[in-house]
Scaffold this active site. Sequence first.
Site, PDB file in Angstrom:
ATOM      1  CD  GLN A 180      -3.023  -0.734   0.112  1.00 29.92           C
ATOM      2  OE1 GLN A 180      -3.172   0.191  -0.391  1.00 29.92           O
ATOM      3  NE2 GLN A 180      -3.601  -1.945  -0.276  1.00 29.92           N
ATOM      4  CB  SER A 200       0.877  -5.653  -5.957  1.00 32.13           C
ATOM      5  OG  SER A 200       0.112  -6.389  -6.672  1.00 32.13           O
ATOM      6  CG  HIS A 202      -3.382  -4.637  -8.687  1.00 38.08           C
ATOM      7  ND1 HIS A 202      -4.454  -4.327  -7.805  1.00 38.08           N
ATOM      8  CD2 HIS A 202      -2.656  -5.508  -7.955  1.00 38.08           C
ATOM      9  CE1 HIS A 202      -4.600  -5.343  -7.000  1.00 38.08           C
ATOM     10  NE2 HIS A 202      -3.281  -6.067  -7.173  1.00 38.08           N
ATOM     11  CB  CYS A 326     -10.389 -11.190  -0.384  1.00 39.08           C
ATOM     12  SG  CYS A 326      -8.912 -10.085   0.091  1.00 39.08           S
TER      13      CYS A 326
HETATM   14  N1  PLP Z   1      -0.717  -6.956   0.941  1.00 42.97           N
HETATM   15  C1  PLP Z   1      -1.466  -5.964   0.843  1.00 42.97           C
HETATM   16  C2  PLP Z   1      -1.250  -4.946   1.860  1.00 42.97           C
HETATM   17  C3  PLP Z   1      -2.696  -5.723  -0.056  1.00 42.97           C
HETATM   18  O1  PLP Z   1      -3.295  -4.704   0.105  1.00 42.97           O
HETATM   19  C4  PLP Z   1      -2.507  -6.684  -1.090  1.00 42.97           C
HETATM   20  C5  PLP Z   1      -3.711  -6.487  -2.113  1.00 42.97           C
HETATM   21  O2  PLP Z   1      -5.157  -6.361  -1.813  1.00 42.97           O
HETATM   22  C6  PLP Z   1      -1.851  -7.883  -1.206  1.00 42.97           C
HETATM   23  C7  PLP Z   1      -0.701  -7.984  -0.299  1.00 42.97           C
HETATM   24  C8  PLP Z   1      -1.914  -8.649  -2.300  1.00 42.97           C
HETATM   25  O3  PLP Z   1      -1.265  -8.112  -3.417  1.00 42.97           O
HETATM   26  P1  PLP Z   1      -1.607  -8.876  -5.021  1.00 42.97           P
HETATM   27  O4  PLP Z   1      -2.827  -8.285  -5.449  1.00 42.97           O
HETATM   28  O5  PLP Z   1      -0.439  -8.535  -5.696  1.00 42.97           O
HETATM   29  O6  PLP Z   1      -1.532 -10.124  -4.738  1.00 42.97           O
END
Ligand code: PLP
Length: 374
Positions: A180, A200, A202, A326
């Site tokens: 984040q 990540s 996105h 999720c």
């Molecule tokens: N860690 C955090 C704090 C996230 O907000 C997210 C995504 O929702 C992830 C890990 C997982 O990332 P990715 O979408 O690349 O699997």
Amino acid sequence: MTKIYLDNAATTPLRNEVVNTMIETLQNDFGNPSSTHSFGRSAKTIIETSRKTIAKYLVCQAQELLFTSSATEATNWILRSAVKDLGVAKIITSSIEHHATLYTIQSLEKEFNIEVVYIPILPNGTLDYMVLEKEIETSSVKTLVSLMHVNNETGVILNIEQVGTWCANSKVLFHCDTVQSIGKVSFDLQSIPVDFIVASAHKFHGPKGVGFAYIKKNIVLQPFIFGGEQEKGLRAGTEATHQIAGMAKALELAYIHLEHERSYITMLKEYALEKLKTNFPEVKVNGSDTFYNILNVLLPFSEEKTAFILFNLDIKGIAVSRGSACQSGSIKPSHVLEAFLSENDLKKPSLRISFSHYNTKEEIDLFIEALQVI
Ligand code: PLP
């Protein structure tokens, strides 16, 4: 119907320049980066240039970055290899981590019988730093700390420098989920004492399906995915050149525009909170001193509204979230809010509103109007 997207902690819209970079790469650089002919070499050059661009903005060495399909994959790999190959016997973490971390640790606990310590969460959503410091200092076996930088549900911020310093002083490994915060604050990995971070694309206006792991020089992990020699043989599988190019472009633009966009988004968040307080005087913010693009609020609405609030906003074209993406759609309370809210407060609707530079004050006005008639 005007659609309003206030769920930027779940994912972000792509910048046009990122889309253009990806299209150009798809059209012109389709070669397999492992091929030795010119088509392959030019794809390989894009990958290595992207790695250097990201390394430049994070102040690390390009070879410390490994591309993955997601931050989830990067976290799974780092934690598993730390236990399996580096001999980590104890993990210190918290119950408010992302499930990518929590469920990986739970599976490692079962498989390798490691010790797992969960640092208590205080009523303001932060960790109990006194307990954390003591746990780090007194650990007598090979230990890894896994804590996230910015909580994706509340925006609560970890003091990464402090935790990293405690870890370094006690020779404890430190994995920080920076999903984040990458692209939203500047990072100098040469001065922050952290061994592993994950990101990540996105989350910073780049494409989905691509992320990276930073693995500090001299730490040797073993492969998670076996096959070819891609990514130094540590992460086999033909690289998605266009995704990697898009990620590097997105990160570059995020840092070029950082100051301007951060102050704009900070202003939007303050505006939203002020409007919420004016219209719903009993509104409460979940978590204290939170990150500038995430606002998690407890609304003074009746319990019956909890299950339907997202749905009712959605039919008006407004996207916010109740917790991490999720979990939305389920009425199970968020595992993060569960860690520090009272049972009574958990029954009431909490909303995560997360902003980007694409949002406007007018959108916030429409969101507040929609909440008034829920
Ligand atoms: N860690 C955090 C704090 C996230 O907000 C997210 C995504 O929702 C992830 C890990 C997982 O990332 P990715 O979408 O690349 O699997």
